[in-house]
Write a protein that holds these residues in place. Structure first.
Motif, PDB file in Angstrom:
ATOM      1  N   CYS A 112      39.854  28.915  42.479  1.00  0.00           N
ATOM      2  CA  CYS A 112      40.489  30.152  42.031  1.00  0.00           C
ATOM      3  C   CYS A 112      39.773  30.769  40.828  1.00  0.00           C
ATOM      4  O   CYS A 112      39.674  31.995  40.715  1.00  0.00           O
ATOM      5  CB  CYS A 112      41.952  29.896  41.669  1.00  0.00           C
ATOM      6  SG  CYS A 112      43.062  29.728  43.086  1.00  0.00           S
ATOM      7  N   PHE A 113      39.246  29.951  39.928  1.00  0.00           N
ATOM      8  CA  PHE A 113      38.712  30.470  38.667  1.00  0.00           C
ATOM      9  C   PHE A 113      37.232  30.178  38.471  1.00  0.00           C
ATOM     10  O   PHE A 113      36.702  30.347  37.379  1.00  0.00           O
ATOM     11  CB  PHE A 113      39.511  29.884  37.498  1.00  0.00           C
ATOM     12  CG  PHE A 113      40.979  30.203  37.557  1.00  0.00           C
ATOM     13  CD1 PHE A 113      41.424  31.480  37.266  1.00  0.00           C
ATOM     14  CD2 PHE A 113      41.908  29.242  37.917  1.00  0.00           C
ATOM     15  CE1 PHE A 113      42.775  31.791  37.312  1.00  0.00           C
ATOM     16  CE2 PHE A 113      43.258  29.540  37.976  1.00  0.00           C
ATOM     17  CZ  PHE A 113      43.698  30.819  37.681  1.00  0.00           C
ATOM     18  N   LEU A 116      34.747  32.738  36.672  1.00  0.00           N
ATOM     19  CA  LEU A 116      35.500  33.924  36.274  1.00  0.00           C
ATOM     20  C   LEU A 116      36.111  33.692  34.895  1.00  0.00           C
ATOM     21  O   LEU A 116      36.585  32.593  34.591  1.00  0.00           O
ATOM     22  CB  LEU A 116      36.608  34.230  37.286  1.00  0.00           C
ATOM     23  CG  LEU A 116      36.154  34.725  38.662  1.00  0.00           C
ATOM     24  CD1 LEU A 116      37.344  34.912  39.573  1.00  0.00           C
ATOM     25  CD2 LEU A 116      35.360  36.022  38.553  1.00  0.00           C
ATOM     26  N   THR A 118      38.990  34.257  32.449  1.00  0.00           N
ATOM     27  CA  THR A 118      40.392  34.663  32.434  1.00  0.00           C
ATOM     28  C   THR A 118      40.765  35.470  31.207  1.00  0.00           C
ATOM     29  O   THR A 118      41.824  36.120  31.182  1.00  0.00           O
ATOM     30  CB  THR A 118      41.301  33.414  32.509  1.00  0.00           C
ATOM     31  OG1 THR A 118      41.028  32.560  31.396  1.00  0.00           O
ATOM     32  CG2 THR A 118      41.078  32.654  33.817  1.00  0.00           C
ATOM     33  N   SER A 123      38.094  41.325  34.239  1.00  0.00           N
ATOM     34  CA  SER A 123      37.977  40.345  35.328  1.00  0.00           C
ATOM     35  C   SER A 123      39.319  40.032  35.974  1.00  0.00           C
ATOM     36  O   SER A 123      39.377  39.295  36.958  1.00  0.00           O
ATOM     37  CB  SER A 123      37.364  39.032  34.807  1.00  0.00           C
ATOM     38  OG  SER A 123      36.069  39.238  34.322  1.00  0.00           O
ATOM     39  N   TRP A 124      40.405  40.580  35.440  1.00  0.00           N
ATOM     40  CA  TRP A 124      41.731  40.205  35.938  1.00  0.00           C
ATOM     41  C   TRP A 124      41.944  40.627  37.397  1.00  0.00           C
ATOM     42  O   TRP A 124      42.560  39.911  38.179  1.00  0.00           O
ATOM     43  CB  TRP A 124      42.817  40.817  35.045  1.00  0.00           C
ATOM     44  CG  TRP A 124      42.838  40.184  33.678  1.00  0.00           C
ATOM     45  CD1 TRP A 124      42.248  39.017  33.314  1.00  0.00           C
ATOM     46  CD2 TRP A 124      43.473  40.690  32.517  1.00  0.00           C
ATOM     47  NE1 TRP A 124      42.475  38.749  31.979  1.00  0.00           N
ATOM     48  CE2 TRP A 124      43.227  39.772  31.457  1.00  0.00           C
ATOM     49  CE3 TRP A 124      44.219  41.836  32.217  1.00  0.00           C
ATOM     50  CZ2 TRP A 124      43.710  39.955  30.157  1.00  0.00           C
ATOM     51  CZ3 TRP A 124      44.699  42.023  30.922  1.00  0.00           C
ATOM     52  CH2 TRP A 124      44.448  41.093  29.912  1.00  0.00           C
ATOM     53  N   ASP A 126      39.534  40.936  39.595  1.00  0.00           N
ATOM     54  CA  ASP A 126      38.707  40.027  40.391  1.00  0.00           C
ATOM     55  C   ASP A 126      39.425  38.696  40.608  1.00  0.00           C
ATOM     56  O   ASP A 126      39.382  38.119  41.707  1.00  0.00           O
ATOM     57  CB  ASP A 126      37.367  39.786  39.693  1.00  0.00           C
ATOM     58  CG  ASP A 126      36.465  41.007  39.759  1.00  0.00           C
ATOM     59  OD1 ASP A 126      36.664  41.835  40.667  1.00  0.00           O
ATOM     60  OD2 ASP A 126      35.581  41.127  38.898  1.00  0.00           O
ATOM     61  N   ILE A 127      40.089  38.219  39.554  1.00  0.00           N
ATOM     62  CA  ILE A 127      40.845  36.967  39.691  1.00  0.00           C
ATOM     63  C   ILE A 127      42.007  37.166  40.656  1.00  0.00           C
ATOM     64  O   ILE A 127      42.341  36.287  41.462  1.00  0.00           O
ATOM     65  CB  ILE A 127      41.342  36.484  38.315  1.00  0.00           C
ATOM     66  CG1 ILE A 127      40.159  36.174  37.394  1.00  0.00           C
ATOM     67  CG2 ILE A 127      42.228  35.257  38.465  1.00  0.00           C
ATOM     68  CD1 ILE A 127      40.562  35.813  35.981  1.00  0.00           C
ATOM     69  N   ARG A 130      40.516  37.001  44.071  1.00  0.00           N
ATOM     70  CA  ARG A 130      40.083  35.628  44.374  1.00  0.00           C
ATOM     71  C   ARG A 130      41.275  34.724  44.700  1.00  0.00           C
ATOM     72  O   ARG A 130      41.262  34.016  45.709  1.00  0.00           O
ATOM     73  CB  ARG A 130      39.316  35.075  43.170  1.00  0.00           C
ATOM     74  CG  ARG A 130      39.018  33.570  43.227  1.00  0.00           C
ATOM     75  CD  ARG A 130      37.836  33.243  44.084  1.00  0.00           C
ATOM     76  NE  ARG A 130      36.628  33.803  43.536  1.00  0.00           N
ATOM     77  CZ  ARG A 130      35.935  33.284  42.503  1.00  0.00           C
ATOM     78  NH1 ARG A 130      36.354  32.183  41.914  1.00  0.00           N
ATOM     79  NH2 ARG A 130      34.825  33.859  42.089  1.00  0.00           N
ATOM     80  N   THR A 131      42.283  34.749  43.840  1.00  0.00           N
ATOM     81  CA  THR A 131      43.440  33.872  44.056  1.00  0.00           C
ATOM     82  C   THR A 131      44.193  34.249  45.330  1.00  0.00           C
ATOM     83  O   THR A 131      44.789  33.385  45.989  1.00  0.00           O
ATOM     84  CB  THR A 131      44.389  33.926  42.849  1.00  0.00           C
ATOM     85  OG1 THR A 131      44.694  35.302  42.548  1.00  0.00           O
ATOM     86  CG2 THR A 131      43.755  33.281  41.629  1.00  0.00           C
ATOM     87  N   HIS A 181      47.969  34.752  41.607  1.00  0.00           N
ATOM     88  CA  HIS A 181      47.572  36.010  42.249  1.00  0.00           C
ATOM     89  C   HIS A 181      48.432  37.172  41.748  1.00  0.00           C
ATOM     90  O   HIS A 181      47.916  38.220  41.309  1.00  0.00           O
ATOM     91  CB  HIS A 181      47.700  35.851  43.760  1.00  0.00           C
ATOM     92  CG  HIS A 181      47.582  37.121  44.536  1.00  0.00           C
ATOM     93  ND1 HIS A 181      46.434  37.873  44.570  1.00  0.00           N
ATOM     94  CD2 HIS A 181      48.488  37.765  45.326  1.00  0.00           C
ATOM     95  CE1 HIS A 181      46.619  38.939  45.349  1.00  0.00           C
ATOM     96  NE2 HIS A 181      47.867  38.887  45.813  1.00  0.00           N
ATOM     97  N   PHE A 184      48.039  37.823  37.704  1.00  0.00           N
ATOM     98  CA  PHE A 184      46.871  38.541  37.194  1.00  0.00           C
ATOM     99  C   PHE A 184      46.893  40.011  37.601  1.00  0.00           C
ATOM    100  O   PHE A 184      46.372  40.864  36.867  1.00  0.00           O
ATOM    101  CB  PHE A 184      45.584  37.851  37.650  1.00  0.00           C
ATOM    102  CG  PHE A 184      45.202  36.706  36.772  1.00  0.00           C
ATOM    103  CD1 PHE A 184      44.513  36.922  35.591  1.00  0.00           C
ATOM    104  CD2 PHE A 184      45.547  35.399  37.095  1.00  0.00           C
ATOM    105  CE1 PHE A 184      44.159  35.877  34.756  1.00  0.00           C
ATOM    106  CE2 PHE A 184      45.201  34.340  36.272  1.00  0.00           C
ATOM    107  CZ  PHE A 184      44.506  34.577  35.103  1.00  0.00           C
TER     108      PHE A 184
END
Length: 656
Positions: A112-113, A116, A118, A123-124, A126-127, A130-131, A181, A184
């Motif tokens: 998940c991270f 990246l 946090t 980048s939030w 993108d996170i 991703r999550t 998910h 963020f």
């Protein structure tokens, strides 16, 4: 999960990370499959081995494998000590399953991270992308671990009831990822106070939030204390919530990720079709040589037994099984729309399927009420046979390494746990009688802990037959080692995990001459239907224990093996161990609780090959056995140059 997840950018492709996750899962399943395959090879070799020690590894490869297995067992069988809260003991799963669940969590969080930041507000999103990808990619694993027709279970040799524990923890991991998910995305929207606006106007956000809420409810309602409040209600709401969750996720997911929703739907359909097809085969008469022309193949009789237990007997069932398996039973005419799993207490040689059902609540209590009512009213055997009821079977399920491939076998059972251990014992002895080369077992130690002597009637005849068959085998082949030692411990402490003092409590009994149902004659008032049921449930467990040692005292004193003069029970005066006078003179009865470690140690010291310890009973008994197996394996330095042989442990339960 925003509808434009594919626009998320990052150092690593989100799709690639999904593939990496399944590469890890596939590697774990592959390792378990290899171990299962090697176990089959070992079992086959032992059955073909004509030496005096067939269960002892002989080649360099299998000695090395046995060494690695012994080391892995010591690590994975170990458990954390139980904790007590307000007098209630809470037990932990063994370190092996805990390690697997923790490893899955670590892999998911890392994916998940990975690469990246946090803390970087840019980048939030993108996170969030991703999550979302990692969350939805785990959905197929939930269904792979939950189905009764289980692919992972087939490959790894693990029963679905054990995989169901992993199913729940994977679901909790998915919930954590879904929370990341959502969190963020909320964090990104929160910079501009857009959270409320997005939930009101953004359809993807609405459906994603709905999916998270449903998943949260599923996770909370799946906790063991809540499941126990009403299992039938739990199953119904669990299925309904699942349907709502899948619909919400499908509507929330983007087109490129919908495949992760279709896969679990396909797995669910496969499981249901396979289950219903098999259930149709075993329940319809047209597929069997049935004596009657009835549509349904399986009919059961219900007999009440002491201890609020109902014996369900199905003659010539439409399915085959192996000792140690369980089956799901449904009887709509007594308990409509309810299906419960019960361990099969008979062996195939009996040509009948027997189940022992303890009356708790719901369908099991209805079984006992029905059995008590008809057992009192109908005395004519011909009339009684007409009271059988059509039942529907599903299964059998359950996977267990056959005890007959081990040199020494130790069987522990607490109360109804004997429904597992008695068939295993009888199967070993049946192979001895037939001179089958499939059994390499030389010695069996059978330990059964029951609350009262009345419960002995459940399996008294079967255990006496076992003793007689073993004696016949010894007379027929005096040079072949065939030994069975049976020990039955009587205690009124149903919760074996309570190991406080050795205090005894007076036992209140109600006299009966046959161990059957009795009625109170203290009043002339005719009881209502509800009161009749209550009387039936209570009185059948109120058995006269006239020869119960210790002046009807329930003792929880721990008995050491070979103990001659144990400490007296505080409230009774006489010693807490007695070779009681019993209707079964060949079955030694002891009052108190067994000391587990000396029993296992005695068996291991005689073992010339690998041993097996199997336990089925309350959590406290299982935890005690598991802890002592680990201790003795380490004490004896199994396969570390001492010559001691390995110990395989099987703990039967339906989830921790």
């Amino acid at each position: 999960m925003d509808g434009h997840m594919h626009m998320g950018s990052g150092p690593v492709s989100n799709t690639r990370l999904q593939q990496m996750y399944w590469a890890v899962v596939g590697s774990a399943v592959g390792a378990a499959t290899l171990a299962n395959f090697l176990n089959y090879i070992i079992s086959f070799q032992r059955a073909q081995d004509s030496t005096l020690t067939p269960s002892k590894p002989k080649s360099l490869f299998f000695r090395g494998y046995a060494t690695l297995t012994a080391l892995a067992r010591e690590a994975t069988y170990a458990t954390l000590p139980p904790i007590s809260i307000y007098g209630n003991n809470f037990y932990f799963a063994p370190l092996g399953p805990l390690s697997i669940a923790l490893a899955n969590l670590i892999v998911v969080v890392v994916l998940c991270f990975y690469k990246l930041d946090t803390e970087d507000q840019w980048s939030w999103e993108d996170i969030g992308y991703r999550t979302g990808f990692i969350t939805i990619s785990q959905l197929p694993l939930i269904f792979l671990l939950s189905g009764r027709q289980n692919v992972i279970g087939f490959l790894a040799g693990i029963g679905y009831q054990r995989l169901n524990w992993f199913h729940r923890w994977v679901a909790r991991t998915i919930w954590l990822c879904a929370t990341f998910h959502m969190g963020f995305w909320f964090r990104s929207w929160g910079r501009y106070n857009y959270i409320t606006y997005q939930l009101k106007t953004n359809g993807f956000a609405k459906r994603g939030f709905a999916a998270w809420c449903i998943l949260t409810f599923i996770v909370i309602s799946s906790a063991r204390p809540i499941r126990r409040l009403g299992y039938e209600f739990f199953v119904i709401q669990h299925l309904l919530m699942f349907v709502g969750f899948i619909i919400a996720v499908w509507l929330h997911a983007s087109e490129e990720t919908k495949v992760w929703v279709w896969i679990p739907i396909g797995l669910l359909v496969f499981d249901r079709v396979a289950r219903y097809a098999w259930a149709t085969y075993i329940n319809l008469s047209i597929f069997h040589h049935s004596r009657s022309h009835a549509l349904w193949a399986n009919r059961a009789s219900f007999t009440p037994l002491p201890g609020n237990v109902t014996r369900v007997t199905i003659e010539n069932p439409g399915t085959k099984w192996t000792p140690g398996q369980h089956i799901l039973l449904t009887c709509h005419t007594i308990a409509p729309l309810q299906s419960h799993p019960f361990t099969i207490a008979s062996i195939p040689d009996d040509n009948k399927l027997e189940l022992f059902v303890r009356a708790e609540k719901g369908g099991t209590r209805r079984f006992f009420r029905y059995a008590s009512k008809h057992d009192q009213v109908i005395e004519d055997p011909i009339a009684s046979s007409k009271q059988t009821r059509t039942v529907h079977l599903e299964g059998p399920y359950g996977r267990l390494r056959s005890p007959s491939q081990f040199d020494n076998v130790v069987l522990f059972a607490g109360g109804m746990g004997a429904t597992l251990t008695v068939p295993l014992l009888r199967d070993i002895v049946a192979q001895w009688k037939s001179n089958s080369h499939l059994s390499v077992t030389k010695r069996v130690q059978f330990v059964w802990v029951i609350q009262s002597r009345a419960h002995l009637t459940w399996f008294e005849t079967r255990l006496q037959s076992v003793r007689a068959d073993v004696e016949a085998c010894q007379r027929e082949s005096p040079d072949t080692v065939r030994e069975v030692e049976i020990s039955i411990y009587i205690t009124c402490d149903e919760k074996l995990e309570k190991t406080t003092s050795d205090a005894c409590q007076p036992l209140t009994t109600q006299s009966t001459s046959s161990g059957r149902d009795t009625r109170s004659a203290s009043t002339d008032r005719k009881p209502s239907a509800t009161e009749k049921d209550a009387i039936s449930i209570r009185s059948t467990s109120s058995i006269e224990l006239s020869s119960f040692p210790g002046n009807k005292c329930c003792c929880s004193a721990t008995i050491e093996i070979g103990e001659i003069s144990p400490q007296p029970c505080p409230c009774s005066g006489p010693a807490s161990q007695h070779q009681t006078s019993s209707p079964a003179p060949n079955l030694p009865l002891l009052t108190g609780r067994p000391s587990i470690r000396p029993i296992i140690r005695k068996a291991l010291e005689k073992a010339e090959g690998e041993s097996s310890v199997i336990v089925c009973g309350p959590p406290g008994l299982a935890d005690d056995v598991r802890r002592n197996v680990v201790y003795l394996s380490d004490e004896r330095a199994v396969h570390k140059g001492t010559g001691a042989q390995g110990v395989y442990l099987h703990v039967e339960n339906f989830g921790w």
